[in-house]
Structures are given as C-alpha cells and as structure tokens.
Design a protein around this motif. Structure first.
Motif, PDB file in Angstrom:
ATOM      1  N   PRO A  28      62.630  62.991  14.751  1.00 44.23           N
ATOM      2  CA  PRO A  28      63.021  62.760  13.351  1.00 44.23           C
ATOM      3  C   PRO A  28      62.337  61.530  12.764  1.00 44.23           C
ATOM      4  O   PRO A  28      62.098  60.539  13.461  1.00 44.23           O
ATOM      5  CB  PRO A  28      64.538  62.553  13.439  1.00 44.23           C
ATOM      6  CG  PRO A  28      64.948  63.208  14.714  1.00 44.23           C
ATOM      7  CD  PRO A  28      63.789  63.035  15.653  1.00 44.23           C
ATOM      8  N   ALA A  29      62.030  61.595  11.494  1.00 46.69           N
ATOM      9  CA  ALA A  29      61.335  60.494  10.830  1.00 46.69           C
ATOM     10  C   ALA A  29      62.187  59.236  10.759  1.00 46.69           C
ATOM     11  O   ALA A  29      61.656  58.132  10.685  1.00 46.69           O
ATOM     12  CB  ALA A  29      60.927  60.914   9.419  1.00 46.69           C
ATOM     13  N   ALA A  30      63.502  59.415  10.781  1.00 46.98           N
ATOM     14  CA  ALA A  30      64.429  58.280  10.706  1.00 46.98           C
ATOM     15  C   ALA A  30      65.766  58.727  11.275  1.00 46.98           C
ATOM     16  O   ALA A  30      66.029  59.931  11.381  1.00 46.98           O
ATOM     17  CB  ALA A  30      64.585  57.807   9.258  1.00 46.98           C
ATOM     18  N   PRO A  31      66.631  57.793  11.644  1.00 50.66           N
ATOM     19  CA  PRO A  31      67.966  58.182  12.122  1.00 50.66           C
ATOM     20  C   PRO A  31      68.719  58.910  11.017  1.00 50.66           C
ATOM     21  O   PRO A  31      68.711  58.469   9.867  1.00 50.66           O
ATOM     22  CB  PRO A  31      68.626  56.837  12.461  1.00 50.66           C
ATOM     23  CG  PRO A  31      67.499  55.888  12.673  1.00 50.66           C
ATOM     24  CD  PRO A  31      66.415  56.335  11.727  1.00 50.66           C
ATOM     25  N   PRO A  32      69.373  60.022  11.318  1.00 55.58           N
ATOM     26  CA  PRO A  32      70.091  60.766  10.285  1.00 55.58           C
ATOM     27  C   PRO A  32      71.397  60.086   9.902  1.00 55.58           C
ATOM     28  O   PRO A  32      71.880  59.195  10.617  1.00 55.58           O
ATOM     29  CB  PRO A  32      70.364  62.115  10.962  1.00 55.58           C
ATOM     30  CG  PRO A  32      70.453  61.776  12.418  1.00 55.58           C
ATOM     31  CD  PRO A  32      69.448  60.672  12.635  1.00 55.58           C
ATOM     32  N   ALA A  33      71.954  60.488   8.780  1.00 55.36           N
ATOM     33  CA  ALA A  33      73.244  59.952   8.340  1.00 55.36           C
ATOM     34  C   ALA A  33      74.347  60.390   9.294  1.00 55.36           C
ATOM     35  O   ALA A  33      74.206  61.375  10.027  1.00 55.36           O
ATOM     36  CB  ALA A  33      73.540  60.441   6.921  1.00 55.36           C
ATOM     37  N   ASP A  34      75.428  59.650   9.285  1.00 54.08           N
ATOM     38  CA  ASP A  34      76.582  60.023  10.106  1.00 54.08           C
ATOM     39  C   ASP A  34      77.038  61.435   9.754  1.00 54.08           C
ATOM     40  O   ASP A  34      77.100  61.807   8.579  1.00 54.08           O
ATOM     41  CB  ASP A  34      77.733  59.043   9.878  1.00 54.08           C
ATOM     42  CG  ASP A  34      77.442  57.653  10.426  1.00 54.08           C
ATOM     43  OD1 ASP A  34      76.524  57.540  11.269  1.00 54.08           O
ATOM     44  OD2 ASP A  34      78.117  56.698  10.005  1.00 54.08           O
ATOM     45  N   GLY A  35      77.344  62.197  10.784  1.00 57.77           N
ATOM     46  CA  GLY A  35      77.816  63.563  10.563  1.00 57.77           C
ATOM     47  C   GLY A  35      76.749  64.616  10.722  1.00 57.77           C
ATOM     48  O   GLY A  35      77.049  65.807  10.716  1.00 57.77           O
TER      49      GLY A  35
END
Length: 287
Positions: free
Chosen positions: A176-183
């Motif tokens: 992934p390009a960045a850590p995803p949002a919570d959930g």
C-alpha cells in the motif's frame, strides 16, 4: 474566475492556454504528461520539420503555458466535490492539497484501469464498480473490497467506510502507498479470479483460498477522467464522456477534452478539443 484543469497532456495544456488568454486564472493538476510521454517519436504533428519525442513536445507545451501564467500543480486528483448550489464552483481533492475553482475541465485521458482477471468483465455492473462515491450506498452493512494499492485506492476505501460493515483493500501483491485509515483491512495476496452466480460473491486468491464479498471496487493506479466524471454525475456512454459542440458535459461548469471523449486518439484532435473547452469555460464564467 478560476478554471481547474485535470491533466497536463495536449488537451489539458491547450485548454490552459486558451483559458488563460481568455482572462481566467488557471491551475493544471497532473502527475506527469500522460500518454504523450510514452511516444518515442512524433512526426505527424503540424509545425515540426523533423520528428520530436513525446517528452520534448510535452515539455514545450507546458513551458509555453507557464510563460502565460498558468500554474501547474504536481498532484494526484482523487475526487471532485460540488456544492449543492449550482454555480457555486468545485473543489478538487488532491493528494497534497485541495483546489477551489469556478469551472473544471477533465483532460486526464480515457483509460479505465482494471485487472485482466477472470470474472472482471463478466461482473461489471453486477457487483464490480469503478466509483465508490456513486455506489457506496448499495453496500450498507455489507462487505466491500477495493482492488488497488495507491493513494486513489485508499481514498475510495475511506469513502466506503461510513456505509459498508467491512472494508478490505486488496493490493494484489503490491505494498500500500500509505497506512490505511482505521477500519480498513489489508490483504496483499495475489488474486486469481472473481466468482459469483448472477453477482459477485467470491474473491479467489492464487493460493486457493476464498474470500466472500458483496461488492468489488476497482481503483488501480490514479483516477482518470472517467473516474472523476462519475463522481460528478457526468454522463458517460459507451466508455466515453458525452460532450456537446463546445465540449460541455451535462453538469454546468464541467467540460471534457482529449482521449476521454472518444474519437480519433491523436494529438491534433486533443489540442483542438482543449482549445474549445478552454474558451467555452471562460464564456460560461462570464455569463
């Protein structure tokens, strides 16, 4: 009077030139110059007595627009918002910033990015979608997955969070390009195929495991003109944005030019349509 142009290929830069000469402030949002930069040599374009590389032609076009005062923002357009009141302008959501404009010209190409996997074409419109903001409502309380690993995929996943009971990002082997949002869950295994009866029901991975799903959203790479058009309710028919003689769409203040409108996929056609769109956007804002 501010016009936002998405795409820095021949259509977008041509639109910028004519809109700027028409008196508008112009911002071009783009990551790169699109398909033109992949052209090894261009030798069928007016005004050059010898072949020129696509990269050089693109650079000259941008330099000419910058000389007139066009602003180029190296950013990735993720979505477009329009206030409820018609004529109140638009907000283009970028990865790095947001951009307010009075009119928008879509010139980011035609490609609708997908994967060549069994089941993709069969289930388009039957559980496979390309626009989270358009179809998220249909997955209330359900499991929706997004296929993609870039910032655009992460943006689409966030749009699904308030609706779906479960949201999973399928990166198909990518990081992934960045850590995803919570959930938002992440699954990096490679996908083998998409299965179902009348609608999508399963994602089958290359290791043979199966993930039950209710819907699949494609968000490969960056958002092109088609993806952005869908978010605004712009009419699309047979894989191209529907425009009038002045490159206007069905949404007031939104224009489209270049490969996304179909027809001849050539620089000369893109430049003409960009000029028409730039002038039309200026006329629209003056009335």
């Amino acid at each position: 009077m501010h016009i936002i142009i998405i795409g820095a290929g021949p259509a977008g830069v041509s639109a910028a030139l004519y809109a700027r000469r028409g008196g508008a402030a112009v911002t071009v949002i783009a990551k790169g110059t699109g398909a033109l930069s992949t052209a090894e040599l261009v030798e069928n374009y007016y005004g050059f007595d010898a072949p020129i590389t696509g990269t050089e032609l693109a650079a000259r076009g941008i330099a000419g627009a910058e000389r007139l005062g066009v602003r180029f923002a190296e950013d990735e357009a993720l979505g477009i918002q329009q206030p409820a009141e018609i004529g109140a302008g638009f907000v283009v959501e970028g990865l790095r910033s947001s951009y307010d404009g009075d009119a928008v010209i879509l010139a980011a190409g035609a490609q609708r990015r997908t994967l060549s996997l069994p089941g993709v074409r069969e289930f388009e419109g039957r559980g496979i979608s390309y626009c989270a903001v358009c179809d998220a409502f249909f997955y209330r309380g359900k499991h929706a997955v997004i296929i993609g690993a870039g910032e655009y995929a992460l943006h689409e996943a966030q749009l699904l969070l308030p609706h779906a009971a479960r949201v999973t990002l399928l990166t198909h082997g990518d990081v992934p390009a960045a850590p995803p949002a919570d959930g938002i869950a992440i699954e990096q295994r490679r996908i083998a195929r998409i299965e179902g009866e009348r609608r999508v029901q399963h994602i089958v991975f290359e290791d043979g495991t199966v993930m039950p799903v209710d819907g699949v959203f494609m968000a490969i790479g960056t958002a092109g003109s088609m993806e952005l058009a869908r978010k605004l309710g712009v009419l699309i028919e047979e894989g191209k944005i529907t425009v009038g003689a002045q490159m206007q769409t069905n949404v007031p203040g939104v224009y489209a030019a270049g490969d996304c409108t179909g027809g001849l996929l050539q620089i000369a056609k893109a430049v003409y349509e960009g000029a028409e769109a730039g002038l039309a956007a200026v006329r629209y804002l003056r009335h």
